[in-house]
Design a protein around this motif. Structure first.
Motif, PDB file in Angstrom:
ATOM      1  N   THR A  19       7.131   7.422  13.862  1.00 44.17           N
ATOM      2  CA  THR A  19       8.040   6.773  14.809  1.00 44.17           C
ATOM      3  C   THR A  19       9.017   5.899  14.039  1.00 44.17           C
ATOM      4  OG1 THR A  19       6.485   4.966  15.101  1.00 44.17           O
ATOM      5  CG2 THR A  19       6.371   6.770  16.705  1.00 44.17           C
ATOM      6  N   ASN A  23       4.828   2.661  12.524  1.00 45.75           N
ATOM      7  CA  ASN A  23       3.490   2.177  12.841  1.00 45.75           C
ATOM      8  C   ASN A  23       2.637   3.212  13.553  1.00 45.75           C
ATOM      9  OD1 ASN A  23       3.783  -0.333  11.685  1.00 45.75           O
ATOM     10  ND2 ASN A  23       4.699  -1.205  13.513  1.00 45.75           N
ATOM     11  N   SER A  24       3.229   4.348  13.892  1.00 46.08           N
ATOM     12  CA  SER A  24       2.470   5.400  14.546  1.00 46.08           C
ATOM     13  C   SER A  24       3.120   6.751  14.242  1.00 46.08           C
ATOM     14  CB  SER A  24       2.382   5.154  16.053  1.00 46.08           C
ATOM     15  OG  SER A  24       3.659   5.085  16.624  1.00 46.08           O
ATOM     16  N   TYR A  41       1.036  10.138  20.752  1.00 48.07           N
ATOM     17  CA  TYR A  41       1.281   9.163  19.694  1.00 48.07           C
ATOM     18  C   TYR A  41      -0.064   8.774  19.086  1.00 48.07           C
ATOM     19  CZ  TYR A  41       5.997   8.804  21.463  1.00 48.07           C
ATOM     20  OH  TYR A  41       7.275   9.099  21.843  1.00 48.07           O
ATOM     21  N   GLU A  42      -0.095   8.769  17.779  1.00 51.74           N
ATOM     22  CA  GLU A  42      -1.314   8.422  17.055  1.00 51.74           C
ATOM     23  C   GLU A  42      -1.050   7.118  16.314  1.00 51.74           C
ATOM     24  OE1 GLU A  42      -3.420  10.391  13.270  1.00 51.74           O
ATOM     25  OE2 GLU A  42      -3.078  11.763  14.949  1.00 51.74           O
ATOM     26  N   LYS A  43      -1.917   6.146  16.534  1.00 54.32           N
ATOM     27  CA  LYS A  43      -1.731   4.832  15.928  1.00 54.32           C
ATOM     28  C   LYS A  43      -3.042   4.400  15.283  1.00 54.32           C
ATOM     29  CE  LYS A  43       0.017   0.250  16.862  1.00 54.32           C
ATOM     30  NZ  LYS A  43       0.703  -0.625  17.740  1.00 54.32           N
ATOM     31  N   GLU A  45      -5.947   2.093  14.484  1.00 56.10           N
ATOM     32  CA  GLU A  45      -6.609   1.018  15.196  1.00 56.10           C
ATOM     33  C   GLU A  45      -6.987  -0.063  14.188  1.00 56.10           C
ATOM     34  OE1 GLU A  45     -10.157   0.375  18.445  1.00 56.10           O
ATOM     35  OE2 GLU A  45     -10.086   2.209  17.285  1.00 56.10           O
TER      36      GLU A  45
END
Length: 149
Positions: A19, A23-24, A41-43, A45
């Motif tokens: 992005t 951050n993702s 969206y993969e972020k 953790e």
């Protein structure tokens, strides 16, 4: 990944890219069953970082507080917003790489002052005067002498 349209469990990634804020990860997916496309969206953790204040109170880490303090210290100084952001990024990398769940505000303050000293001497003294709570002029002069050595 389950399709939001038909709930089929076989989907495939068509496109994957970071992005804008890095951050993702944005992934375009297609369902093998119904053929419809959707975005996920993969972020990463992260574990919340707890700051131990001087009075032993605890609060969650807040990047905006650090940036605000640095902006006040660098007011009317030749320090760009990008330099401040990079300084905060450096300090964040150091504190998060320690993998501690709690960290003292004093450790963060010292890291900030060490980096600020190299960036701008006047901003460093301003930040130190608030952070170290100089009680009188002599304490202020002592800090200046340390810096000049």
């Amino acid at each position: 990944m389950k399709c939001p349209f038909c709930s089929h469990e076989n989907t495939r990634v068509i496109d994957s890219r970071p992005t804008e804020d890095n951050n993702s990860i944005r992934r375009r997916r297609a369902c093998d069953e119904c053929g419809k496309r959707f975005t996920t969206y993969e972020k990463i953790e992260t574990i919340p970082l707890i700051i131990i204040k001087k009075d032993e109170n605890r609060e969650t880490y807040d990047r905006a507080k650090i940036e605000g303090g640095l902006l006040r210290a660098c007011h009317k100084r030749p320090v760009s917003a990008q330099q401040i952001t990079m300084l905060v990024d450096d300090v964040e990398n150091e504190i998060f790489s320690r993998e501690d769940k709690e960290i003292s505000s004093q450790v963060i303050g010292e890291l900030l002052m060490n980096k600020l000293k190299d960036l701008d001497a006047v901003a460093y003294v301003r930040f130190a005067s608030v952070y170290r709570e100089f009680k009188d002029v002599n304490t202020f002069v002592d800090e200046l002498k340390k810096m000049l050595e």
